[in-house]
Design an enzyme around this catalytic site. Structure first.
Site, PDB file in Angstrom:
ATOM      1  N   ASP A 168       0.815  -1.204   0.000  1.00 22.61           N
ATOM      2  CA  ASP A 168       0.000   0.000   0.000  1.00 22.61           C
ATOM      3  C   ASP A 168       0.861   1.272   0.000  1.00 22.61           C
ATOM      4  OD1 ASP A 168      -2.360   1.529   0.232  1.00 22.61           O
ATOM      5  OD2 ASP A 168      -2.167   1.581   2.418  1.00 22.61           O
TER       6      ASP A 168
ATOM      7  N   TYR B 217      -7.368  -3.544  12.185  1.00 21.64           N
ATOM      8  CA  TYR B 217      -8.104  -2.318  11.829  1.00 21.64           C
ATOM      9  C   TYR B 217      -9.571  -2.440  12.206  1.00 21.64           C
ATOM     10  CZ  TYR B 217      -3.991  -0.473   9.559  1.00 21.64           C
ATOM     11  OH  TYR B 217      -2.740   0.042   9.331  1.00 21.64           O
TER      12      TYR B 217
ATOM     13  N   GLU C 120       0.091  -1.927  14.100  1.00 18.05           N
ATOM     14  CA  GLU C 120      -0.674  -0.974  13.273  1.00 18.05           C
ATOM     15  C   GLU C 120      -2.101  -0.899  13.793  1.00 18.05           C
ATOM     16  OE1 GLU C 120      -0.710  -1.458   8.970  1.00 18.05           O
ATOM     17  OE2 GLU C 120       1.411  -1.975   8.946  1.00 18.05           O
TER      18      GLU C 120
HETATM   19  C1  GCB Z   1      -1.710  -2.451   6.535  1.00 18.78           C
HETATM   20  C2  GCB Z   1      -0.389  -2.353   5.874  1.00 18.78           C
HETATM   21  C3  GCB Z   1      -0.021  -0.940   5.506  1.00 18.78           C
HETATM   22  C4  GCB Z   1      -1.242  -0.220   4.959  1.00 18.78           C
HETATM   23  C5  GCB Z   1      -2.312  -0.193   6.011  1.00 18.78           C
HETATM   24  C6  GCB Z   1      -3.612   0.485   5.519  1.00 18.78           C
HETATM   25  O1  GCB Z   1      -2.028  -3.403   7.201  1.00 18.78           O
HETATM   26  O2  GCB Z   1       0.649  -2.950   6.611  1.00 18.78           O
HETATM   27  O3  GCB Z   1       1.011  -0.979   4.565  1.00 18.78           O
HETATM   28  O4  GCB Z   1      -0.947   1.058   4.495  1.00 18.78           O
HETATM   29  O5  GCB Z   1      -2.630  -1.494   6.381  1.00 18.78           O
HETATM   30  O6  GCB Z   1      -3.749   1.678   5.698  1.00 18.78           O
HETATM   31  O7  GCB Z   1      -4.429  -0.199   4.935  1.00 18.78           O
END
Ligand code: GCB
EC number: 3.2.1.31
Length: 602
Positions: free
Chosen positions: A207, A455, A491
């Site tokens: 990404d 997320y 993350e």
């Molecule tokens: C992730 C990735 C990262 C992305 C992020 C997103 O899990 O590791 O490279 O930019 O999500 O914002 O979707």
């Protein structure tokens, strides 16, 4: 080295080095000294992208044999920079294939006449495959962006009559294949009702925008013909003394005498030694310590840092570190590739802990877990460790981000890369960053620390912030129950367009980002004194990605915009990080953490 009466490097505990690097030779950062000179080649280079159908016209016409302007038009290209964003030509922004750089240099006479001088050409990084010619002679090839490579060019510049000018030509190919790191695929679109003949696109599985070119400095430097090729430093502590173990590799001759002097930040000698290996003892040592970090528990709180474009830029770098200190952040992961050496030096100076990640990102398809890739991946880890092993700031290696770790083949692959990395550096923990389910992940048994990306209320259960705490608790409990290993939330975050507001919060607004982070923090606080040892939000600043319906001019999960202006969440994080720091601050670290003069790097 740190300032103080007697100071030495010491990372976060005793380090034992059993390092046997597979790579031949070192990759020391070039520094001027009484016996070494540097000549930076940053600035304007001549540039041409090879737009021919097969992208091979440059080789067919041997563009490297003569000045580039003789074989066709060139444009000015700044180095370091990514070539993609420089011109107004959209074809260059999306170009896939070979691009050509050229620069002429006049060498100091001593470099060409004094045969006791070695002249070395060093390229900070070239993304992703590079071939280098010096005066038309094929000199050097390197696979993989993001890491430095170099060649001794003395034989080419110290021949016969003075070559008043040296011509350096570098061809770079940014094509990603199933065996590059990161991997990619080229897809030919053959439906002629929709696409012209020969039409292809490059698919990537990560990404960020695949910026390319000479994105870090190129330079020439000299050494004597008998020279130090590599130094490996490890440290430990014995009562109040720092022990610095060193191993020095000398090349060019066996006839040398080596005197070792350990200097502090004020260039005062704090220890002496002789010979190629030994131990230096620094009584009353003042240890390297992360910014605002308590001794127990050592907790990492920060943001992932994704550098804008990829051209190295000092003002941006210093601004970013000022922002990190303003926030009270003490760590980051080099997502998703090694950053410039100057960034690592700043981390040493500013006390920022680094999880050093290689470009093992986008390992999303089963065919990417093959033997050729595995071999290359191991080699890349050798290059990363070789380059960064002496940085006190580096506390852990990360071999990959979000590989398809539920696959059996990925399990074996990760096991091998992790084992190899541990053999290169037994002193530091090794991880990869997972987004797999705890029950399915085949790589987790081999890591020292579990790093998780999730997320909640962003990529699923959109808008349902009330679910975050429950889902986060389930995540942590499942992983911990299964592995009993420390966990880092590596993350979490929400896409946010600066200036969008809505209350009650809706997705993409500053309020939603803030509320999402707040919910995560409540969940993290439940576990942070137990086994969760770090929280890194995604992301420090907005960054460019490929175009897609889910990206508005790139990824907007930054708490700063791409121009480094704060969104509301930045203030929330600042409050949190300073609160954690004040809760846990180790008294001795306070003074050290506050001022730059306590820099640890020389
Ligand atoms: C992730 C990735 C990262 C992305 C992020 C997103 O899990 O590791 O490279 O930019 O999500 O914002 O979707």
């Amino acid at each position: 080295m740190a300032r103080g009466s007697a100071v030495a490097w010491a990372a976060l505990g005793p380090l034992l080095w059993g390092c046997a690097l597979g790579l031949q030779g070192g990759m020391l950062y070039p520094q001027e000294s009484p016996s070494r000179e540097c000549k930076e080649l940053d600035g304007l280079w001549s540039f041409r992208a090879d737009f021919s159908d097969n992208r091979r016209r440059g080789f067919e016409e041997q563009w490297y044999r003569r000045p580039l302007w003789e074989s066709g038009p060139t444009v000015d290209m700044p180095v370091p920079s990514s070539f993609n964003d420089i011109s107004q030509d959209w074809r260059l922004r999306h170009f896939v294939g070979w691009v050509w750089y050229e620069r002429e240099v006049i060498l100091p006479e001593r470099w060409t006449q004094d045969l006791r001088t070695r002249v070395v050409l060093r390229i900070g990084s070239a993304h992703s495959y590079a071939i280098v010619w010096v005066n038309g002679v094929d000199t050097l090839e390197h696979e993989g962006g993001y890491l430095p490579f170099e060649a001794d060019i003395s034989n080419l510049v110290q021949v016969g009559p003075l070559p008043s000018r040296l011509r350096i030509t570098i061809a770079i190919n940014n094509t990603l294949t199933p065996t590059t790191l990161p991997p990619g695929t080229i897809q030919y679109l053959t439906d002629t009702s929709k696409y012209p003949k020969g039409y292809f696109v490059q698919n990537t599985y990560f990404d960020f925008f695949n910026y390319a070119g000479l994105q870090r400095s190129v330079l020439l430097y000299t050494t004597p013909t008998t020279y130090i090729d590599d130094i490996t430093v490890t440290t430990s502590v014995e009562q109040d003394s720092g022990l610095v173990n060193y191993q020095i590799s000398v090349k060019g001759s066996n006839l040398f005498k080596l005197e070792v002097r350990l200097l502090d930040a004020e260039n005062k000698v704090v220890a002496n030694g002789t010979g190629t290996q030994g131990q230096l003892k620094v009584p009353g040592v003042s240890l390297w310590w992360p910014y605002l970090m308590h001794e127990r528990p050592a907790y990492l709180y920060s943001l992932e840092v994704m550098i804008r474009g990829k051209g190295f830029d000092w003002p941006l770098l210093v601004k970013d570190f000022n922002l990190l200190r303003w926030l009270g952040a003490n760590a980051f992961r080099t997502s998703h590739y090694p950053y410039a050496e100057e960034v690592m030096q700043m981390c040493d100076r500013y006390g920022i802990v680094v999880i050093d990640e290689c470009p093992g990102v986008g390992l999303a398809l089963p065919q990417f877990f093959n033997n050729v890739s595995l071999h290359h991946h191991m080699q890349v880890m050798e290059e990363v460790v070789r380059r960064d092993k002496n940085h006190p700031a580096v506390v852990m290696w990360s071999v990959a981000n979000e590989p398809a770790s539920h696959l059996e083949s990925a399990g074996y692959y990760l096991k091998m890369v992790i084992a190899h990395t541990k053999s290169l550096d037994p002193s530091r923990p090794v991880t990869f960053v997972s987004n797999s389910n705890y029950a399915a992940d085949k790589g987790a048994p081999y890591v020292d620390v579990i790093c998780l990306n999730s997320y909640y209320s962003w990529y699923h259960d959109y808008g349902h912030l009330e679910l975050i705490q429950l889902q986060l608790a389930t995540q942590f409990e499942n992983w911990y129950k299964k592995y009993q290993k420390p966990i880092i939330q590596s993350e979490y975050g929400a896409e946010t367009i600066a200036g969008f507001h809505q209350d009650p919060p809706l997705m993409f607004t500053e309020e939603y980002q803030k509320s999402l982070l707040e919910q995560y923090h409540l969940g993290l606080d439940q576990k942070r004194r137990k086994y969760v040892v770090g929280e890194l939000i995604w992301n420090f600043a907005d960054f460019m990605t490929e175009q897609s319906p889910t990206r508005v001019l790139g990824n907007k999960k930054g708490i700063f915009t791409r121009q480094r202006q704060p969104k509301s969440a930045a203030f929330l994080l600042r409050e949190r990080y300073w609160k954690i720091a004040n809760e846990t601050r180790y008294p001795h670290s306070v003074a050290k953490s506050q001022c730059l003069e306590n820099s640890l790097f020389t």
